[in-house]
Scaffold this motif. Structure first.
Motif, PDB file in Angstrom:
ATOM      1  N   LEU A 146      51.433  22.944  48.242  1.00  0.00           N
ATOM      2  CA  LEU A 146      51.547  21.992  47.144  1.00  0.00           C
ATOM      3  C   LEU A 146      52.986  21.516  46.971  1.00  0.00           C
ATOM      4  O   LEU A 146      53.250  20.311  46.913  1.00  0.00           O
ATOM      5  N   ALA A 147      53.925  22.448  46.921  1.00  0.00           N
ATOM      6  CA  ALA A 147      55.324  22.100  46.687  1.00  0.00           C
ATOM      7  C   ALA A 147      56.070  21.868  47.994  1.00  0.00           C
ATOM      8  O   ALA A 147      56.644  20.803  48.224  1.00  0.00           O
ATOM      9  N   GLY A 148      56.074  22.890  48.870  1.00  0.00           N
ATOM     10  CA  GLY A 148      56.788  22.757  50.138  1.00  0.00           C
ATOM     11  C   GLY A 148      56.212  21.668  51.022  1.00  0.00           C
ATOM     12  O   GLY A 148      56.950  20.907  51.661  1.00  0.00           O
ATOM     13  N   GLY A 149      54.893  21.555  51.064  1.00  0.00           N
ATOM     14  CA  GLY A 149      54.259  20.513  51.861  1.00  0.00           C
ATOM     15  C   GLY A 149      54.549  19.122  51.330  1.00  0.00           C
ATOM     16  O   GLY A 149      54.813  18.184  52.098  1.00  0.00           O
ATOM     17  N   SER A 150      54.520  18.988  49.999  1.00  0.00           N
ATOM     18  CA  SER A 150      54.837  17.688  49.401  1.00  0.00           C
ATOM     19  C   SER A 150      56.309  17.345  49.596  1.00  0.00           C
ATOM     20  O   SER A 150      56.660  16.184  49.834  1.00  0.00           O
ATOM     21  N   GLY A 151      57.169  18.366  49.523  1.00  0.00           N
ATOM     22  CA  GLY A 151      58.578  18.135  49.809  1.00  0.00           C
ATOM     23  C   GLY A 151      58.769  17.607  51.208  1.00  0.00           C
ATOM     24  O   GLY A 151      59.475  16.608  51.436  1.00  0.00           O
ATOM     25  N   SER A 152      58.108  18.254  52.178  1.00  0.00           N
ATOM     26  CA  SER A 152      58.195  17.797  53.563  1.00  0.00           C
ATOM     27  C   SER A 152      57.666  16.380  53.717  1.00  0.00           C
ATOM     28  O   SER A 152      58.224  15.574  54.467  1.00  0.00           O
ATOM     29  N   ALA A 153      56.579  16.074  53.037  1.00  0.00           N
ATOM     30  CA  ALA A 153      56.002  14.730  53.138  1.00  0.00           C
ATOM     31  C   ALA A 153      57.016  13.668  52.735  1.00  0.00           C
ATOM     32  O   ALA A 153      57.184  12.648  53.419  1.00  0.00           O
ATOM     33  N   LEU A 154      57.731  13.916  51.635  1.00  0.00           N
ATOM     34  CA  LEU A 154      58.696  12.918  51.187  1.00  0.00           C
ATOM     35  C   LEU A 154      59.947  12.929  52.061  1.00  0.00           C
ATOM     36  O   LEU A 154      60.554  11.873  52.295  1.00  0.00           O
ATOM     37  N   GLY A 155      60.336  14.103  52.568  1.00  0.00           N
ATOM     38  CA  GLY A 155      61.455  14.151  53.502  1.00  0.00           C
ATOM     39  C   GLY A 155      61.142  13.394  54.780  1.00  0.00           C
ATOM     40  O   GLY A 155      61.986  12.639  55.296  1.00  0.00           O
ATOM     41  N   LEU A 156      59.925  13.563  55.289  1.00  0.00           N
ATOM     42  CA  LEU A 156      59.504  12.835  56.492  1.00  0.00           C
ATOM     43  C   LEU A 156      59.433  11.338  56.228  1.00  0.00           C
ATOM     44  O   LEU A 156      59.828  10.520  57.077  1.00  0.00           O
ATOM     45  N   THR A 157      58.939  10.980  55.057  1.00  0.00           N
ATOM     46  CA  THR A 157      58.841   9.561  54.698  1.00  0.00           C
ATOM     47  C   THR A 157      60.218   8.915  54.684  1.00  0.00           C
ATOM     48  O   THR A 157      60.415   7.806  55.214  1.00  0.00           O
ATOM     49  N   MET A 158      61.188   9.607  54.108  1.00  0.00           N
ATOM     50  CA  MET A 158      62.560   9.115  54.081  1.00  0.00           C
ATOM     51  C   MET A 158      63.128   9.033  55.491  1.00  0.00           C
ATOM     52  O   MET A 158      63.779   8.046  55.867  1.00  0.00           O
ATOM     53  N   LEU A 159      62.856  10.059  56.304  1.00  0.00           N
ATOM     54  CA  LEU A 159      63.373  10.097  57.668  1.00  0.00           C
ATOM     55  C   LEU A 159      62.801   8.957  58.516  1.00  0.00           C
ATOM     56  O   LEU A 159      63.475   8.433  59.408  1.00  0.00           O
ATOM     57  N   MET A 160      61.581   8.559  58.207  1.00  0.00           N
ATOM     58  CA  MET A 160      60.942   7.464  58.937  1.00  0.00           C
ATOM     59  C   MET A 160      61.397   6.080  58.476  1.00  0.00           C
ATOM     60  O   MET A 160      60.935   5.068  58.994  1.00  0.00           O
ATOM     61  N   GLY A 161      62.298   6.052  57.498  1.00  0.00           N
ATOM     62  CA  GLY A 161      62.890   4.794  57.084  1.00  0.00           C
ATOM     63  C   GLY A 161      62.245   4.108  55.899  1.00  0.00           C
ATOM     64  O   GLY A 161      62.586   2.962  55.579  1.00  0.00           O
ATOM     65  N   ALA A 162      61.320   4.789  55.210  1.00  0.00           N
ATOM     66  CA  ALA A 162      60.662   4.172  54.058  1.00  0.00           C
ATOM     67  C   ALA A 162      61.610   4.093  52.873  1.00  0.00           C
ATOM     68  O   ALA A 162      62.581   4.846  52.767  1.00  0.00           O
ATOM     69  N   ASP A 163      61.308   3.200  51.946  1.00  0.00           N
ATOM     70  CA  ASP A 163      62.096   3.053  50.726  1.00  0.00           C
ATOM     71  C   ASP A 163      61.498   3.905  49.606  1.00  0.00           C
ATOM     72  O   ASP A 163      60.560   4.690  49.828  1.00  0.00           O
ATOM     73  N   TYR A 164      62.033   3.738  48.398  1.00  0.00           N
ATOM     74  CA  TYR A 164      61.571   4.533  47.263  1.00  0.00           C
ATOM     75  C   TYR A 164      60.085   4.329  46.997  1.00  0.00           C
ATOM     76  O   TYR A 164      59.358   5.285  46.707  1.00  0.00           O
ATOM     77  N   GLU A 165      59.605   3.117  47.082  1.00  0.00           N
ATOM     78  CA  GLU A 165      58.184   2.867  46.852  1.00  0.00           C
ATOM     79  C   GLU A 165      57.338   3.615  47.877  1.00  0.00           C
ATOM     80  O   GLU A 165      56.239   4.098  47.566  1.00  0.00           O
ATOM     81  N   GLY A 166      57.837   3.712  49.082  1.00  0.00           N
ATOM     82  CA  GLY A 166      57.134   4.477  50.101  1.00  0.00           C
ATOM     83  C   GLY A 166      57.020   5.943  49.734  1.00  0.00           C
ATOM     84  O   GLY A 166      55.999   6.592  49.988  1.00  0.00           O
ATOM     85  N   LEU A 167      58.089   6.493  49.129  1.00  0.00           N
ATOM     86  CA  LEU A 167      58.038   7.884  48.675  1.00  0.00           C
ATOM     87  C   LEU A 167      56.939   8.078  47.643  1.00  0.00           C
ATOM     88  O   LEU A 167      56.213   9.082  47.668  1.00  0.00           O
TER      89      LEU A 167
END
Length: 418
Positions: free
Chosen positions: A310-331
């Motif tokens: 729930l927490a660590g997985g969601s953290g990774s999801a947003l870290g990966l999203t940022m790493l892939m170049g998405a913006d805040y709305e993507g997060l």
């Protein structure tokens, strides 16, 4: 926004932890009590909150072939040295392991359930003949409230209620918005994130320690064929090594080594394989840590739900999203995807099943990241989602803690039905 304060907040919360955190904390409490005794302990009693009991009940004890909270208590009491805190088990020797085995086999280690609660609560009473010492850990796994010799008429402190609400002040991270966390992570000087690099190195070493001997669950279900599966194998391998009793530590966050693994390794490995600059990887892992901290602040340190995913997985999801170049709305899109999918996954203790949960969480994190990059939303009007990401994370935490309180009874009933 005070980015330096966020850096210090995460940095101060990260600590190496040997084995699953709950047995480590039990050993620490028993060692603290036993250190006050004049002789080798002859009897040990521990009283645990439901979250601590559940997470340690059949858990492998680091550096041994033993399972469960009773043996963790016995070994901590025999070690009788609390100087290493959550790394207490590192002081075990073959002789101490043998003495601890004798205590448990003679029935001299007694485990009590203190109450159904998400609170971190461990009370240890260790005796050597007619001398008894008591130690108490509450609210954080490394928060030793006291260790003292018992005297006639000794009274309990107010902190001795296992079902009492946590006494810590609300986490300061809850005063920030997700946008502020993102802005800090995306602009921070990477030279200030050396502690993130250290956490990655510690968790990577734990993963690599098991690759030579082969993993059971990981080897059966995760073939390293591309950047996503390699990242998943690394994180799941580190978790499997940990729950099977590896003698190397994980770098914990929010008191959990599995949280620390899941919010660092998927992002770090994926970024490295995809050729992302080191600074970008460190920033993305830092965002992952911040989101993990935020969700855990909403759910509490222990819960009937799997906080690792729930927490660590969601953290990774947003870290990966940022790493892939998405913006805040993507997060925000990625967060909605995680909340709509993994919320409600149960926790039934630290065991090899954690590997399967982690694999599910990482697969979902990559899916959520892809949705974030494409700006695909589940939609705030649906289910437990909400109009702001802060409210979404609060709802995730609410479901994990008070929403699943009844499940804690059922899970423990099933686990202890022999």
């Amino acid at each position: 926004m005070n980015c330096d304060a966020l850096i210090e907040f995460v940095k101060s919360d990260m600590k190496p932890s040997l084995g699953v955190t709950e047995p480590g904390a039990i050993s620490y409490a028993c060692a603290a009590a036993s250190a006050l005794l004049p002789a080798v302990p002859t009897h040990v009693e521990i009283e645990l909150s439901s979250g601590i009991l559940k997470n340690s009940y059949t858990c492998a004890i680091a550096g041994t072939d033993k399972l469960g909270c009773a043996y963790a208590a016995a070994l901590g009491a025999v070690i009788a040295d609390p100087s290493l805190g959550l790394m207490t088990l590192q002081l075990a020797t073959d002789e101490k392991r043998l003495i601890a085995t004798g205590l448990t086999e003679r029935g001299e280690v007694v485990v009590h359930l203190g109450g159904i609660s998400s609170r971190v609560y461990i009370k240890a009473r260790v005796s050597a003949g007619d001398v008894t010492a008591t130690a108490l850990i509450t609210d954080r796994h490394d928060n030793l409230v006291y260790a003292r010799l018992e005297t006639e008429g000794d009274r309990s402190d107010a902190a001795d209620d296992p079902c009492r609400e946590e006494t810590e002040e609300p986490s300061p991270i809850l005063t920030y918005t997700l946008k502020e966390l993102y802005e800090c992570a995306s602009t921070v000087d990477a030279l200030k994130l050396d502690f993130i690099a250290e956490a990655i190195d510690v968790n990577r070493a734990l993963y690599e320690s098991g690759e030579g001997d082969g993993y059971t669950v990981v080897s059966a279900c995760i073939a390293p064929t591309d950047s996503k599966s390699i990242a998943k194998r690394a994180a799941c391998g580190a978790i499997e090594a940990r729950v099977r009793g590896a003698a190397l530590p994980a770098m914990s966050i929010t008191g959990s080594g599995s949280h620390g693994i899941l919010c660092t390794l998927p992002v770090a490995y994926y970024g490295a394989i995809e050729g992302a600059p080191t600074a970008y990887i460190l920033r993305a892992v830092f965002l992952s840590c911040l989101v993990t901290e935020y969700i855990k602040a909403c759910s509490g340190r222990l819960s009937p739900a799997c906080g690792c995913v729930l927490a660590g997985g969601s953290g990774s999801a947003l870290g990966l999203t940022m790493l892939m170049g998405a913006d805040y709305e993507g997060l925000c899109c990625a967060l909605e995807a995680m909340a709509a999918s993994v919320t409600g996954m149960i926790c039934h203790g630290g065991n090899p099943g954690c590997v399967m949960k982690a694999a599910t969480g990482i697969d979902t994190a990559f899916l959520a990241a892809d949705m974030g990059v494409a700006h695909v939303r589940v939609g705030a009007r649906h289910g437990i989602l909400a109009s702001t990401p802060e409210k979404v994370m609060a709802n995730m935490g609410k479901i994990a803690s008070e929403g699943m309180r009844g499940a804690e009874h059922t899970i423990l009933d099933i686990m202890t039905d022999e």
